[in-house]
Enzyme design. Structure first.
Site, PDB file in Angstrom:
ATOM      1  N   GLN A   1       0.837  -1.195   0.000  1.00  0.00           N
ATOM      2  CA  GLN A   1       0.000   0.000   0.000  1.00  0.00           C
ATOM      3  C   GLN A   1       0.875   1.251   0.000  1.00  0.00           C
ATOM      4  O   GLN A   1       1.252   1.759   1.055  1.00  0.00           O
ATOM      5  CB  GLN A   1      -0.955   0.020   1.196  1.00  0.00           C
ATOM      6  CG  GLN A   1      -1.926   1.171   1.075  1.00  0.00           C
ATOM      7  CD  GLN A   1      -2.990   1.172   2.137  1.00  0.00           C
ATOM      8  OE1 GLN A   1      -3.099   0.265   2.956  1.00  0.00           O
ATOM      9  NE2 GLN A   1      -3.799   2.208   2.150  1.00  0.00           N
ATOM     10  N   PHE A   2       1.177   1.757  -1.197  1.00  0.00           N
ATOM     11  CA  PHE A   2       2.062   2.906  -1.331  1.00  0.00           C
ATOM     12  C   PHE A   2       1.474   4.171  -0.722  1.00  0.00           C
ATOM     13  O   PHE A   2       2.205   5.098  -0.377  1.00  0.00           O
ATOM     14  CB  PHE A   2       2.447   3.134  -2.797  1.00  0.00           C
ATOM     15  CG  PHE A   2       1.394   3.850  -3.609  1.00  0.00           C
ATOM     16  CD1 PHE A   2       1.464   5.223  -3.784  1.00  0.00           C
ATOM     17  CD2 PHE A   2       0.347   3.150  -4.190  1.00  0.00           C
ATOM     18  CE1 PHE A   2       0.500   5.891  -4.522  1.00  0.00           C
ATOM     19  CE2 PHE A   2      -0.618   3.805  -4.928  1.00  0.00           C
ATOM     20  CZ  PHE A   2      -0.545   5.187  -5.100  1.00  0.00           C
ATOM     21  N   THR A   3       0.159   4.240  -0.541  1.00  0.00           N
ATOM     22  CA  THR A   3      -0.455   5.464  -0.026  1.00  0.00           C
ATOM     23  C   THR A   3      -0.069   5.765   1.423  1.00  0.00           C
ATOM     24  O   THR A   3      -0.269   6.891   1.892  1.00  0.00           O
ATOM     25  CB  THR A   3      -1.992   5.425  -0.149  1.00  0.00           C
ATOM     26  OG1 THR A   3      -2.508   4.343   0.620  1.00  0.00           O
ATOM     27  CG2 THR A   3      -2.423   5.289  -1.606  1.00  0.00           C
TER      28      THR A   3
END
Length: 151
Positions: free
Chosen positions: A78-80
């Site tokens: 989850q890059f966010t």
């Protein structure tokens, strides 16, 4: 590297309506590589999360790790998590690793987790995932291992 740990009684990930990963009791870990992260930071984050005592002992105190309770790990990229939200209303993802580095580090993280823990399931990097979980407690922790500053 960032890991958002959630103690769960169950968790699963689906992509295009198909289950790609699921666990019962254990940890759902949202995993994010940041710019400058290397395998060293991934390994340090993994060691931290495997040793994190977030499960109750007989007295009800958080004294047991995921290994102690023989729980599963569900690792979801989850890059966010690296979003910079300090100004404006639209997050900036500049702090996140590039997609190529993020994939490389997530794959490394999963590979090392499977070497050290018997039950590891994953989400799918770059996919539109639907994550379902029952947070137990709720118990949620933010772990972060910072890369040294570039010189």
């Amino acid at each position: 590297m960032i890991g958002l740990l959630q103690r769960v009684s169950q968790a699963s990930v689906t992509v295009d309506g198909a289950a790609v990963g699921a666990i019962g009791t254990g940890l759902l870990v949202l995993v994010c590589a940041e710019r400058g992260d290397r395998e060293k930071e991934a390994d340090a984050l993994l060691a931290k999360l495997l040793g994190c005592r977030v499960f109750p002992d007989a007295a009800g105190k958080m004294n047991r790790s995921v290994a102690d309770v023989q729980g599963g790990l569900l690792l979801v990229p989850q890059f966010t998590l690296a979003a910079d939200t300090r100004s404006g209303t639209r997050p900036s993802f500049t702090p996140a690793a590039s997609p190529a580095d993020g994939l490389r580090l997530f794959d490394h993280f999963v590979r090392r987790a499977r070497e050290k823990h018997p039950e590891v399931a994953t989400g799918q990097f770059g996919a539109d995932m639907k994550v379902s979980l029952t947070n137990d407690g709720p118990v949620t922790f933010w772990l972060q291992v910072k890369a040294p500053l570039a010189q």
